[in-house]
Scaffold this motif. Structure first.
Motif, PDB file in Angstrom:
ATOM      1  N   THR A  57       0.838  -1.207   0.000  1.00  0.00           N
ATOM      2  CA  THR A  57       0.000   0.000   0.000  1.00  0.00           C
ATOM      3  C   THR A  57       0.868   1.251   0.000  1.00  0.00           C
ATOM      4  O   THR A  57       0.527   2.244  -0.654  1.00  0.00           O
ATOM      5  N   SER A  60       1.917   1.619  -3.526  1.00  0.00           N
ATOM      6  CA  SER A  60       0.851   1.976  -4.463  1.00  0.00           C
ATOM      7  C   SER A  60       0.240   3.342  -4.183  1.00  0.00           C
ATOM      8  O   SER A  60      -0.537   3.849  -5.007  1.00  0.00           O
ATOM      9  N   THR A  61       0.565   3.948  -3.040  1.00  0.00           N
ATOM     10  CA  THR A  61       0.076   5.299  -2.735  1.00  0.00           C
ATOM     11  C   THR A  61       1.203   6.329  -2.701  1.00  0.00           C
ATOM     12  O   THR A  61       0.930   7.523  -2.604  1.00  0.00           O
ATOM     13  N   HIS A  68      -1.792   6.707   4.450  1.00  0.00           N
ATOM     14  CA  HIS A  68      -2.748   5.770   3.828  1.00  0.00           C
ATOM     15  C   HIS A  68      -3.550   4.964   4.834  1.00  0.00           C
ATOM     16  O   HIS A  68      -4.616   4.430   4.509  1.00  0.00           O
ATOM     17  N   ALA A  88      -8.650  -2.900   0.807  1.00  0.00           N
ATOM     18  CA  ALA A  88      -8.314  -1.648   0.137  1.00  0.00           C
ATOM     19  C   ALA A  88      -9.350  -0.551   0.342  1.00  0.00           C
ATOM     20  O   ALA A  88      -9.064   0.621   0.069  1.00  0.00           O
ATOM     21  N   VAL A  91      -8.018   2.230   2.564  1.00  0.00           N
ATOM     22  CA  VAL A  91      -6.928   3.116   2.143  1.00  0.00           C
ATOM     23  C   VAL A  91      -7.449   4.547   2.078  1.00  0.00           C
ATOM     24  O   VAL A  91      -8.443   4.829   1.398  1.00  0.00           O
ATOM     25  N   THR A  95      -4.293   6.441  -4.870  1.00  0.00           N
ATOM     26  CA  THR A  95      -3.187   5.590  -5.294  1.00  0.00           C
ATOM     27  C   THR A  95      -2.442   6.242  -6.455  1.00  0.00           C
ATOM     28  O   THR A  95      -2.919   7.196  -7.075  1.00  0.00           O
ATOM     29  N   ALA A 115      -4.836  -5.034  -2.654  1.00  0.00           N
ATOM     30  CA  ALA A 115      -5.592  -4.181  -3.578  1.00  0.00           C
ATOM     31  C   ALA A 115      -7.051  -4.606  -3.707  1.00  0.00           C
ATOM     32  O   ALA A 115      -7.791  -4.047  -4.519  1.00  0.00           O
TER      33      ALA A 115
END
Length: 442
Positions: A57, A60-61, A68, A88, A91, A95, A115
């Protein structure tokens, strides 16, 4: 006409650089060897705690947990004390795929852990572990229908653990076949700006059969190396596809954390109970039964090394006011650092949340995060009576030593920084949410 810049990312879940180089020396993994023996190969640190959902995470962020909001596989309900798997939907920030999409750029993502459920994006997403069903793990829906026809396997069945290596090997061969199927479908035509492929087979092997990979004399070394030869072939296919892309382009390869041979699990709830800080109301129904934490408890732990102070301001049955919790947190930090196993210290560091995390999700964080020395696996179960023990695993995550390669020679310090490199590649502004964490040992 100028070609569109493309960036390809290959995730090798849980693979330490040192072990990668040892395996490459066998001569049977030529594609891995080309990466890990490159001058651009280096180690990378994990985000803390050193778990896949936290780290993937963060990748991906392009943000830390304080922004996040993901701090582990599980979260506890502050009213009912029920433990649940996080996904997810929790989050709390955009992203990198959202941000690329807002610029009209296309992302295609295969097997990204943490995800699920896949949310709409410009491109395609196939979520990885933990993903309980294919339809909600895939976007767009027509891709899910196509994958279902191929028998796509979201995750290997590891429930038999170390007791059945043949079953695990069979399952991992099936996941490799599924990842290759997805790669064939989504990479064709090059209609993307960012492509992400994550392979998780190394993590699954190392949890249950770390010695089989690390020790060439182990009786299972051959069968698992045979499996990795298939894995290496898929890596080679991905590298060939990348090689055939026109310039400008960039390749990143990374692990989300390191790994080490397990010496022992260390249960922090047993330790807290021994300190008189955790009381249980009744017998637990299973190891995750956090509902039994009694009103009089001052602290409890969740996997892997997350300690929560039982504050009135946070928990329904909390007993500590903020000032008392602050004092207890400082004391626990010192006492945890003093834990020994066979005369050796267990902890590398114990961080207070306010020192480790920065951002709007700080209130969701554990109050203390423990970082074990390599070989010690920190747990927070609710049904254990012994502090030290083995429970079917032979390898454990490590906060340091993960594998990283970047074709530009970039040297990000941790997973969020890899995400930031991606944003910078596409000239997308980013928000810096914290300085790099530093080791504290006192």
């Amino acid at each position: 006409m100028q070609q569109r810049p493309r960036l390809a990312v290959l995730g090798l879940d849980g693979l330490p650089l040192a072990l990668a180089r040892t395996l490459a020396a066998s001569g049977r993994l030529p594609n891995l060897a080309g990466l890990c023996q490159s001058p651009f190969a280096r180690e990378i640190d994990a985000e803390l705690p050193e778990l896949s959902p936290v780290n993937w995470t963060s990748f991906s962020t392009a943000a830390g947990p304080g922004r996040h909001g993901i701090f582990g596989f599980t979260e506890i309900d502050q009213a009912t004390y029920t433990l649940s798997m996080i996904d997810a939907t929790a989050v709390a920030c955009p992203t990198i795929f959202d941000r690329l999409g807002a610029r009209g750029l296309t992302s295609k993502v295969v097997n990204l852990p943490a995800a699920f459920p896949a949310r709409p994006l410009r491109g395609a997403m196939i979520a990885g572990f933990v993903a309980p069903n294919l339809p909600r793990a895939v976007y767009p829906p027509e891709l899910a229908h196509l994958l279902a026809k191929t028998g796509y396997l979201l995750e290997a069945d590891t429930t038999r653990g170390a007791a059945d290596p043949d079953h695990l090997l069979s399952q991992l061969r099936a996941t490799l076949k599924s990842r290759e199927t997805a790669l064939d479908i989504l990479f064709a035509g090059g209609d993307f700006d960012l492509f992400v492929l994550v392979l998780t087979e190394t993590d699954r092997i190392l949890h249950f059969f770390y010695p089989a990979l690390a020790d060439a004399s182990h009786p299972l070394h051959g069968p698992f190396l045979d499996l990795l030869a298939l894995w290496d072939r898929l890596i080679g296919k991905y590298l060939e596809l990348y090689h055939d892309l026109p310039e400008p382009k960039r390749l990143m390869v990374l692990a989300d954390h390191g790994f080490a041979a397990l010496r022992t699990e260390v249960d922090l709830n047993v330790w807290l109970a021994g300190q008189g800080l955790l009381a249980l109301e009744k017998h637990p129904t299973n190891e995750w039964d956090s509902r039994i934490a009694a009103h009089g408890s001052a602290a409890f732990a969740l996997d892997p090394g997350r300690i929560y102070l039982h504050k009135k301001e946070r928990f329904a049955r909390g007993t500590l006011h903020e000032h008392a919790a602050t004092a207890l947190g400082e004391r626990l930090r010192q006492d945890l650092m003093a834990i020994r196993y066979e005369g050796e210290p267990v902890m590398e560091a114990v961080h207070l949340a306010r020192d480790l995390y920065h951002g709007p999700m700080l209130g969701r964080a554990p109050d203390l995060v423990c970082v074990a020395k390599p070989g010690f696996c920190l747990t927070g179960k609710f049904n254990r009576t012994e502090m030290f023990g083995h429970f079917g695993r032979s390898g454990c995550h490590a906060a340091h030593g993960g594998f990283h390669y970047d074709s530009t020679g970039a040297t990000p310090g941790r997973l969020r920084d890899v995400g930031r490199e991606i944003l910078a590649f596409f000239d997308i502004p980013q928000t810096d949410d914290s300085p790099a964490w530093t080791l504290k040992t006192t």
